[in-house]
Design an enzyme around this catalytic site. Structure first.
Site, PDB file in Angstrom:
ATOM      1  N   LYS A  16       0.960  -1.021  -0.403  1.00 18.10           N
ATOM      2  CA  LYS A  16       0.187  -0.080   0.033  1.00 18.10           C
ATOM      3  C   LYS A  16       0.364   1.173   0.115  1.00 18.10           C
ATOM      4  CE  LYS A  16      -4.227   0.977  -0.171  1.00 18.10           C
ATOM      5  NZ  LYS A  16      -5.425   0.338  -0.130  1.00 18.10           N
ATOM      6  N   THR A  63      -4.187  -4.927   1.141  1.00 19.36           N
ATOM      7  CA  THR A  63      -3.714  -3.128   0.751  1.00 19.36           C
ATOM      8  C   THR A  63      -4.595  -2.492   2.363  1.00 19.36           C
ATOM      9  OG1 THR A  63      -4.719  -3.130  -0.569  1.00 19.36           O
ATOM     10  CG2 THR A  63      -2.859  -3.981  -1.179  1.00 19.36           C
ATOM     11  N   HIS A 266      21.714  26.780 -11.911  1.00 20.76           N
ATOM     12  CA  HIS A 266      22.326  27.642 -12.879  1.00 20.76           C
ATOM     13  C   HIS A 266      21.489  29.118 -12.654  1.00 20.76           C
ATOM     14  CE1 HIS A 266      24.827  25.252 -14.832  1.00 20.76           C
ATOM     15  NE2 HIS A 266      24.079  24.392 -15.337  1.00 20.76           N
TER      16      HIS A 266
END
EC number: 1.7.3.3
Length: 308
Positions: A16, A63, A266
């Site tokens: 799960k 689950t 950057h």
């Protein structure tokens, strides 16, 4: 786990994911509250092959049961504990409570709620959302064998000087100028593995790994920035990454390895001119922040005896 099925090697697991749970602890003696918010993912290696090949679900841990277990076990935690300890608690439950489960893997991402300060004083029950996230992942076998990894996601750091990049390979495709003066920014993702190899060997302090997480984060940041007045020069992101990883291993003997990902985000110098005049002349002051594309730098460092 591999099984021989109809002439094939078959591996399976189920679990799960993204079970969100918040837990509040209220200290009755001083009325100070503590809280965490965790995103829990569970994966079980179990003997339930028949559910795949014979439509027999009698060996499956549902689950939905895993999801409910997260809330039950959170309720049972009467004292505050680390994400690592809660993950171990869950994994031990699944491997001991269900005979079919041989190994449990539990990953937790902790949302960065931080106690607020009001007039310089910590608030008893007020919190604000921070930035970087604390992660933990444990693998526990039925025998008690443990693999424990912690980490940081989204640690954004920047310095406006003490960084350069020169001496790199130049060829017909190279346009980047060399420099000893630039901004350096990155978003650190770190994963470190602890040397504890069994559930019984971990420290008894239920907040030990929370404290260790804060200490590792501080070590990484301090190495990146250097002393507050003079800082420390960075000849490359690569060099800074190595120093950060080495600082962690040198300071914390129970960490056996560390992996760092540090994209070079950057800040480009802004120069704007037309045929008639210069509109903006760069003087180490105006930059264009951009994160696409960015340099991608990652490496791992481990002790000789470490299992990565």
């Amino acid at each position: 786990m591999a099984n021989k099925v109809e002439g094939f090697n078959f591996e399976q697991r189920h679990g799960k994911a993204r079970v969100r749970v918040a837990r509040v602890w209220r200290n009755k003696s001083d009325n100070i509250h503590s809280m965490v918010e965790w995103n829990v993912s569970i994966s079980l290696l179990s003997d339930c092959v028949n559910s795949y090949i014979r439509d027999d679900n009698s060996d499956i841990v549902a689950t939905d049961t895993m999801k409910n277990t997260v809330y039950v076990k959170a309720k049972e935690c009467s004292e505050q504990l680390s994400a690592e300890n809660f993950a171990i608690l869950l994994a031990r439950h699944f491997t001991s409570f269900y005979k079919q489960v041989t190994t449990a893997i539990v990953k937790i991402v902790e949302k960065p709620w931080e106690r607020v300060l009001v007039n310089g004083q910590p608030h008893d029950h007020g919190f604000k959302l921070g930035s970087e996230k604390h992660t933990a992942e444990v693998t526990v076998q039925k025998s008690g064998v443990l693999k424990l990894t912690s980490g940081i996601e989204g640690l954004s750091v920047l310095k406006t000087t003490k960084s350069g990049f020169e001496g790199f390979i130049r060829d017909q495709y190279t346009a980047l100028p060399e420099t000893r003066e630039r901004m350096l920014a990155t978003e650190v993702t770190a994963l470190w593995r602890y040397s504890y190899e069994s559930v019984s060997s971990i420290p008894r302090n239920p907040l030990y790994f929370t404290e260790r997480y804060l200490d590792v984060k501080k070590s990484l940041a301090n190495t990146f920035f250097g002393p507050p007045k003079e800082g420390v020069y960075s000849a490359s992101v690569q060099g800074t990454l190595f120093q950060m990883a080495k600082a962690v291993l040198n300071r914390f003997p129970d960490i056996s390895s560390i992996q760092l990902k540090m994209p070079n985000i950057h800040f480009l110098p802004v120069n704007i001119s037309s045929k008639e005049n210069t509109i903006v002349k760069f003087n180490d002051d105006v930059f264009l922040p951009t994160d696409e594309p960015h340099g991608s730098i990652e490496a791992s460092l481990s002790r000789f005896w470490s299992k990565m």
